[in-house]
Scaffold this motif. Structure first.
Motif, PDB file in Angstrom:
ATOM      1  N   ASP A   1      25.981 -19.247 -30.734  1.00  0.00           N
ATOM      2  CA  ASP A   1      26.299 -20.718 -31.160  1.00  0.00           C
ATOM      3  C   ASP A   1      26.086 -20.575 -32.866  1.00  0.00           C
ATOM      4  OD1 ASP A   1      26.141 -21.910 -29.155  1.00  0.00           O
ATOM      5  OD2 ASP A   1      24.661 -22.602 -28.488  1.00  0.00           O
ATOM      6  N   LEU A   2      24.643 -19.746 -33.878  1.00  0.00           N
ATOM      7  CA  LEU A   2      24.788 -19.270 -34.662  1.00  0.00           C
ATOM      8  C   LEU A   2      25.818 -18.969 -35.362  1.00  0.00           C
ATOM      9  CD1 LEU A   2      20.856 -18.353 -34.944  1.00  0.00           C
ATOM     10  CD2 LEU A   2      21.939 -20.779 -35.973  1.00  0.00           C
ATOM     11  N   MET A   3      26.405 -17.933 -34.842  1.00  0.00           N
ATOM     12  CA  MET A   3      27.663 -17.513 -35.331  1.00  0.00           C
ATOM     13  C   MET A   3      29.145 -18.409 -35.470  1.00  0.00           C
ATOM     14  SD  MET A   3      27.055 -13.673 -33.479  1.00  0.00           S
ATOM     15  CE  MET A   3      28.496 -13.285 -34.280  1.00  0.00           C
ATOM     16  N   GLU A   4      29.087 -19.072 -34.015  1.00  0.00           N
ATOM     17  CA  GLU A   4      30.171 -19.711 -34.735  1.00  0.00           C
ATOM     18  C   GLU A   4      29.592 -21.016 -35.920  1.00  0.00           C
ATOM     19  OE1 GLU A   4      33.586 -22.217 -33.511  1.00  0.00           O
ATOM     20  OE2 GLU A   4      33.089 -20.576 -33.046  1.00  0.00           O
ATOM     21  N   LEU A   5      28.231 -21.416 -35.614  1.00  0.00           N
ATOM     22  CA  LEU A   5      28.279 -22.422 -37.341  1.00  0.00           C
ATOM     23  C   LEU A   5      28.650 -21.763 -38.988  1.00  0.00           C
ATOM     24  CD1 LEU A   5      26.504 -25.113 -38.130  1.00  0.00           C
ATOM     25  CD2 LEU A   5      24.196 -23.622 -37.751  1.00  0.00           C
ATOM     26  N   TRP A   6      27.560 -20.156 -38.769  1.00  0.00           N
ATOM     27  CA  TRP A   6      27.424 -19.591 -39.620  1.00  0.00           C
ATOM     28  C   TRP A   6      30.009 -19.133 -40.030  1.00  0.00           C
ATOM     29  CZ3 TRP A   6      23.762 -15.911 -38.186  1.00  0.00           C
ATOM     30  CH2 TRP A   6      22.638 -16.554 -38.314  1.00  0.00           C
ATOM     31  N   ARG A   7      30.359 -19.768 -38.698  1.00  0.00           N
ATOM     32  CA  ARG A   7      31.611 -19.796 -39.289  1.00  0.00           C
ATOM     33  C   ARG A   7      31.980 -20.633 -40.448  1.00  0.00           C
ATOM     34  NH1 ARG A   7      35.473 -20.376 -35.290  1.00  0.00           N
ATOM     35  NH2 ARG A   7      37.040 -19.891 -35.765  1.00  0.00           N
ATOM     36  N   TYR A   8      31.367 -22.130 -40.556  1.00  0.00           N
ATOM     37  CA  TYR A   8      31.313 -22.517 -41.524  1.00  0.00           C
ATOM     38  C   TYR A   8      30.513 -23.257 -42.360  1.00  0.00           C
ATOM     39  CZ  TYR A   8      35.034 -23.612 -37.828  1.00  0.00           C
ATOM     40  OH  TYR A   8      36.075 -23.020 -37.310  1.00  0.00           O
ATOM     41  N   GLN A   9      29.551 -22.614 -42.258  1.00  0.00           N
ATOM     42  CA  GLN A   9      27.932 -23.277 -43.160  1.00  0.00           C
ATOM     43  C   GLN A   9      27.349 -21.873 -42.775  1.00  0.00           C
ATOM     44  OE1 GLN A   9      27.397 -26.949 -40.857  1.00  0.00           O
ATOM     45  NE2 GLN A   9      25.423 -25.877 -40.534  1.00  0.00           N
TER      46      GLN A   9
ATOM     47  N   PRO B   1      23.690 -19.091 -42.872  1.00  0.00           N
ATOM     48  CA  PRO B   1      22.404 -19.823 -42.829  1.00  0.00           C
ATOM     49  C   PRO B   1      21.284 -20.245 -43.518  1.00  0.00           C
ATOM     50  CG  PRO B   1      22.989 -17.606 -42.730  1.00  0.00           C
ATOM     51  CD  PRO B   1      24.501 -17.975 -43.453  1.00  0.00           C
ATOM     52  N   TRP B   2      20.859 -21.516 -43.568  1.00  0.00           N
ATOM     53  CA  TRP B   2      20.323 -22.338 -44.300  1.00  0.00           C
ATOM     54  C   TRP B   2      18.779 -22.312 -43.864  1.00  0.00           C
ATOM     55  CZ3 TRP B   2      18.268 -21.110 -48.432  1.00  0.00           C
ATOM     56  CH2 TRP B   2      17.806 -22.192 -49.589  1.00  0.00           C
ATOM     57  N   LEU B   3      17.843 -23.144 -44.024  1.00  0.00           N
ATOM     58  CA  LEU B   3      16.812 -23.741 -43.883  1.00  0.00           C
ATOM     59  C   LEU B   3      16.958 -24.438 -42.351  1.00  0.00           C
ATOM     60  CD1 LEU B   3      13.994 -23.834 -46.869  1.00  0.00           C
ATOM     61  CD2 LEU B   3      14.463 -22.049 -45.275  1.00  0.00           C
ATOM     62  N   HIS B   4      17.758 -25.594 -42.104  1.00  0.00           N
ATOM     63  CA  HIS B   4      18.255 -26.276 -41.674  1.00  0.00           C
ATOM     64  C   HIS B   4      18.543 -25.226 -40.302  1.00  0.00           C
ATOM     65  CE1 HIS B   4      22.061 -24.863 -41.962  1.00  0.00           C
ATOM     66  NE2 HIS B   4      22.129 -25.444 -43.360  1.00  0.00           N
ATOM     67  N   ASP B   5      18.757 -24.272 -39.908  1.00  0.00           N
ATOM     68  CA  ASP B   5      19.207 -23.520 -38.402  1.00  0.00           C
ATOM     69  C   ASP B   5      18.242 -22.677 -38.214  1.00  0.00           C
ATOM     70  OD1 ASP B   5      21.372 -23.467 -39.406  1.00  0.00           O
ATOM     71  OD2 ASP B   5      21.821 -22.000 -40.530  1.00  0.00           O
ATOM     72  N   GLU B   6      16.640 -23.674 -37.767  1.00  0.00           N
ATOM     73  CA  GLU B   6      15.158 -23.180 -36.921  1.00  0.00           C
ATOM     74  C   GLU B   6      14.341 -22.129 -37.954  1.00  0.00           C
ATOM     75  OE1 GLU B   6      15.929 -22.852 -33.399  1.00  0.00           O
ATOM     76  OE2 GLU B   6      17.230 -24.949 -33.017  1.00  0.00           O
ATOM     77  N   PHE B   7      15.004 -22.277 -39.130  1.00  0.00           N
ATOM     78  CA  PHE B   7      13.957 -20.955 -39.947  1.00  0.00           C
ATOM     79  C   PHE B   7      13.346 -21.291 -40.667  1.00  0.00           C
ATOM     80  CE2 PHE B   7      18.633 -18.972 -39.677  1.00  0.00           C
ATOM     81  CZ  PHE B   7      18.488 -18.600 -39.004  1.00  0.00           C
ATOM     82  N   ASP B   8      12.678 -22.619 -39.864  1.00  0.00           N
ATOM     83  CA  ASP B   8      11.218 -22.853 -41.021  1.00  0.00           C
ATOM     84  C   ASP B   8      10.342 -23.117 -39.902  1.00  0.00           C
ATOM     85  OD1 ASP B   8      12.547 -25.425 -39.087  1.00  0.00           O
ATOM     86  OD2 ASP B   8      12.307 -26.988 -41.076  1.00  0.00           O
ATOM     87  N   ARG B   9      10.391 -22.491 -39.049  1.00  0.00           N
ATOM     88  CA  ARG B   9       9.112 -22.908 -38.285  1.00  0.00           C
ATOM     89  C   ARG B   9       8.098 -21.821 -38.339  1.00  0.00           C
ATOM     90  NH1 ARG B   9      10.983 -23.239 -31.750  1.00  0.00           N
ATOM     91  NH2 ARG B   9       8.720 -22.512 -31.684  1.00  0.00           N
ATOM     92  N   ALA B  10       6.582 -22.241 -37.826  1.00  0.00           N
ATOM     93  CA  ALA B  10       5.967 -21.112 -38.434  1.00  0.00           C
ATOM     94  C   ALA B  10       6.154 -19.933 -37.468  1.00  0.00           C
ATOM     95  CB  ALA B  10       4.520 -21.635 -38.270  1.00  0.00           C
TER      96      ALA B  10
ATOM     97  N   PHE C   1      12.343 -13.668 -39.297  1.00  0.00           N
ATOM     98  CA  PHE C   1      12.974 -13.280 -40.287  1.00  0.00           C
ATOM     99  C   PHE C   1      13.981 -14.791 -40.789  1.00  0.00           C
ATOM    100  CE2 PHE C   1      13.499 -10.445 -36.779  1.00  0.00           C
ATOM    101  CZ  PHE C   1      13.426  -8.415 -37.959  1.00  0.00           C
ATOM    102  N   PRO C   2      13.667 -14.920 -42.002  1.00  0.00           N
ATOM    103  CA  PRO C   2      14.266 -16.506 -42.294  1.00  0.00           C
ATOM    104  C   PRO C   2      15.487 -15.886 -42.767  1.00  0.00           C
ATOM    105  CG  PRO C   2      12.893 -14.463 -43.856  1.00  0.00           C
ATOM    106  CD  PRO C   2      13.160 -14.057 -42.759  1.00  0.00           C
ATOM    107  N   ALA C   3      16.191 -17.577 -42.759  1.00  0.00           N
ATOM    108  CA  ALA C   3      17.927 -17.273 -43.583  1.00  0.00           C
ATOM    109  C   ALA C   3      18.406 -16.588 -44.439  1.00  0.00           C
ATOM    110  CB  ALA C   3      17.621 -18.882 -43.634  1.00  0.00           C
ATOM    111  N   ALA C   4      17.080 -15.790 -45.251  1.00  0.00           N
ATOM    112  CA  ALA C   4      17.686 -14.971 -46.428  1.00  0.00           C
ATOM    113  C   ALA C   4      18.038 -13.282 -45.289  1.00  0.00           C
ATOM    114  CB  ALA C   4      16.313 -14.732 -47.324  1.00  0.00           C
ATOM    115  N   SER C   5      17.390 -13.777 -44.486  1.00  0.00           N
ATOM    116  CA  SER C   5      17.696 -12.333 -43.686  1.00  0.00           C
ATOM    117  C   SER C   5      18.407 -12.530 -42.990  1.00  0.00           C
ATOM    118  CB  SER C   5      16.267 -11.550 -42.823  1.00  0.00           C
ATOM    119  OG  SER C   5      15.129 -11.440 -43.490  1.00  0.00           O
ATOM    120  N   TYR C   6      19.174 -12.853 -41.962  1.00  0.00           N
ATOM    121  CA  TYR C   6      20.970 -13.745 -41.798  1.00  0.00           C
ATOM    122  C   TYR C   6      21.551 -13.015 -42.809  1.00  0.00           C
ATOM    123  CZ  TYR C   6      18.256 -14.360 -37.289  1.00  0.00           C
ATOM    124  OH  TYR C   6      17.494 -14.694 -36.132  1.00  0.00           O
ATOM    125  N   GLN C   7      21.478 -13.958 -43.747  1.00  0.00           N
ATOM    126  CA  GLN C   7      22.222 -13.840 -45.111  1.00  0.00           C
ATOM    127  C   GLN C   7      22.891 -12.517 -45.578  1.00  0.00           C
ATOM    128  OE1 GLN C   7      20.342 -15.844 -48.313  1.00  0.00           O
ATOM    129  NE2 GLN C   7      21.198 -18.086 -46.920  1.00  0.00           N
TER     130      GLN C   7
END
Length: 512
Positions: free
Chosen positions: A423-431, A433-442, A446-452
């Motif tokens: 699902d995330l890879m489909e999302l990342w075709r158009y936007q 990775p950023w904090l809204h992709d559930e990368f802000d949980r305690a 891996f933060p969004a930066a790692s995916y970037q």
């Protein structure tokens, strides 16, 4: 109320001693009031001893338990790690490579630079947003000898000798933190009427009772599997690698450069790690035995090492990719290999030990009556963490464009990719990775930066919407300029990695 005072850790190694240190340091003030940490270690079972890469979290952990960073470097044959370089993962070409650095992109807390970089996309994403790839290219250290312990202008983790690290932790736990060390073989596990473990019988030290037992017995999983019968959840349908070959390669000369990053080079049916330490390199081949034989994998490993591979002994280590269905059951918690294992592509083994030990220590149940509540919370968090690590590891494989072997083709099959990642890879075709992709949980590992770094290092392109980020354009241009200036400053100020390691060995770092 039955207070939880007697913590018994069964098994040593990095998992056992790191867990003992974190718990003992956190609850040191309770020791005069009856709280104790006992570690039972078999004198006849060797440790695995190949987990040589860490995350920056280990700096905080060591500092928290009171370890001198200078002593750690001197006694554990340690070196600095500033990230990982992945070679031949995208196309398999000789010049195919990118970095996953440990520094966040410039201005990451306030600005997502990916959409702005995509408008131009000249040069690597890593070099555009952080100096760390350049530092690794030039073999520079993340700090100077004048920088205090555990601090540095560039974020860093460690490479280390796992066997020496366990011994180092053992001495600190026993001499400084009051951990009781029992050298004994466990012969039986005594169960209580409520299904808890009441005690363990040992051949050399008799019966040892406890209120909370932590299973650090490795793949044997003596308590979580043997006593608690918790099933193992295999993940081989997602992560195919099931075997590792490991070898220690001595330096030709004591002045040889030491890489300040992990080098991961893709092979026919897996990948080779290359970790630089002051006295040697740790090199290993992680592969899928369903796609290549062990003999062929060893030939690839020896070819990678070159002529100096002649005469070197290669260890074969099975990898059981997966984890327990439950990590904490009744009064037993599994940590380390007893909890599970995933291939060491992003050095997640030790950080999972750290996170587990920290959560156990911070949420230590006051009494047996609340232990099940704590266990449920622990299990929920642990399942999330393991799932996100699986997603991130699979990302490296699913982005590949290699089609030169069944291994790489099979890794791209949709049915092998976890639903959340798909699902995330489909999302990342158009936007991006950023904090809204559930990368802000305690619980995020891996933060969004790692995916970037991985996505855009491997050539993924997110559709850039014209004009969507014009309001941030000046901020982005300022970030590019600041990053270039910071890169120039650090390149001119930081020493060679080998030079700093020599100075630490001779003079030590500035104390905190």
């Amino acid at each position: 109320m039955k207070p939880v005072n007697n913590i018994v850790i069964v098994g040593g190694g990095t998992a056992g001693w790191l867990t003992a240190g974190v718990i003992a340091a956190r609850h040191r003030g309770r020791q005069p009031h009856g709280f104790s940490v006992t570690l039972i270690e078999s004198p006849n079972v060797p440790i695995i001893g190949v987990g040589e890469g860490t995350w920056p979290t280990l700096r905080t952990t060591l500092r928290t338990i009171g370890v001198s960073e200078t002593d750690f470097f001197r006694q554990c044959d340690a070196a600095f790690k500033q990230g990982a370089r992945f070679n031949r993962w995208t196309t398999g070409a000789v010049d195919d490579g990118y970095y996953h650095p440990l520094m966040l992109p410039h201005g990451f807390a306030r600005l997502n630079l990916v959409p702005h970089w995509l408008l131009d996309a000249s040069g690597s994403f890593c070099d555009a947003v952080t100096p760390q790839g350049r530092l690794c290219d030039e073999g520079l250290a993340p700090k100077t000898i004048a920088t205090p312990e555990y601090e540095g202008p560039a974020n860093y983790a460690y490479h280390l000798d796992a066997g020496k690290f366990s011994s180092f932790l053992q001495a600190h736990c026993c001499d400084t933190l009051g951990v009781r060390h029992v050298l004994a073989d466990v012969t039986d596990v005594r169960m209580a009427d409520n299904g808890d473990v009441a005690a363990v019988d040992t051949a050399q030290a008799g019966m040892i009772e406890g209120d909370l037992f932590i299973d650090c017995t490795g793949f044997k999983a003596l308590l979580i599997d043997g006593a608690m019968k918790v099933p193992f959840r295999s993940l081989t349908d997602t992560l195919f690698c099931d075997t590792a070959l490991a070898v220690q390669v001595p330096h030709d000369d004591p002045t040889d450069p030491v890489a300040c990053h992990t080098i991961s080079t893709a092979q026919t049916a897996g990948w080779i790690w290359d970790i630089g330490l002051p006295t040697r390199r740790g090199v290993g081949h992680v592969f899928s035995s369903s796609h290549i034989s062990a003999d062929e994998a060893e030939r690839e490993l020896r070819a990678y090492i070159g002529p100096k591979a002649d005469g070197l002994t290669v260890r074969r280590i099975p990898i059981r990719s997966g984890h327990r269905e439950t990590f904490w059951k009744n009064n037993v918690v599994a940590v380390g290999l007893a909890a599970g294992f995933l291939e060491p592509l992003e050095a997640s083994a030790i950080v999972l030990i750290e996170l587990s030990a920290k959560m156990i220590a911070e949420q230590m149940p006051a009494c047996r009556e609340v232990m099940d509540v704590v266990a449920r919370r622990y299990n929920e968090t642990s399942h999330y963490r393991w799932g996100r690590i699986v997603d991130f590891l699979k990302l490296h494989y699913s982005l590949t464009r290699r089609t030169d072997s069944d291994f790489w083709r099979d890794n791209q099959r949709p049915e092998t990719i976890p639903d959340r990642l798909r699902d995330l890879m489909e999302l990342w075709r158009y936007q991006s990775p950023w904090l809204h992709d559930e990368f802000d949980r305690a619980e995020e590992v891996f933060p969004a930066a790692s995916y970037q770094y991985v996505l855009y290092g491997m050539g993924h392109r997110t559709a850039a919407l014209p004009g969507a980020h014009d309001a941030e354009a000046e901020l982005a241009r300022r970030a590019w300029r600041d990053n270039k200036a910071q890169t120039a400053r650090m390149m001119s100020a930081l020493p060679r990695h080998r030079d700093l390691l020599n100075k630490i060995a001779e003079h030590g770092m500035q104390p905190i």
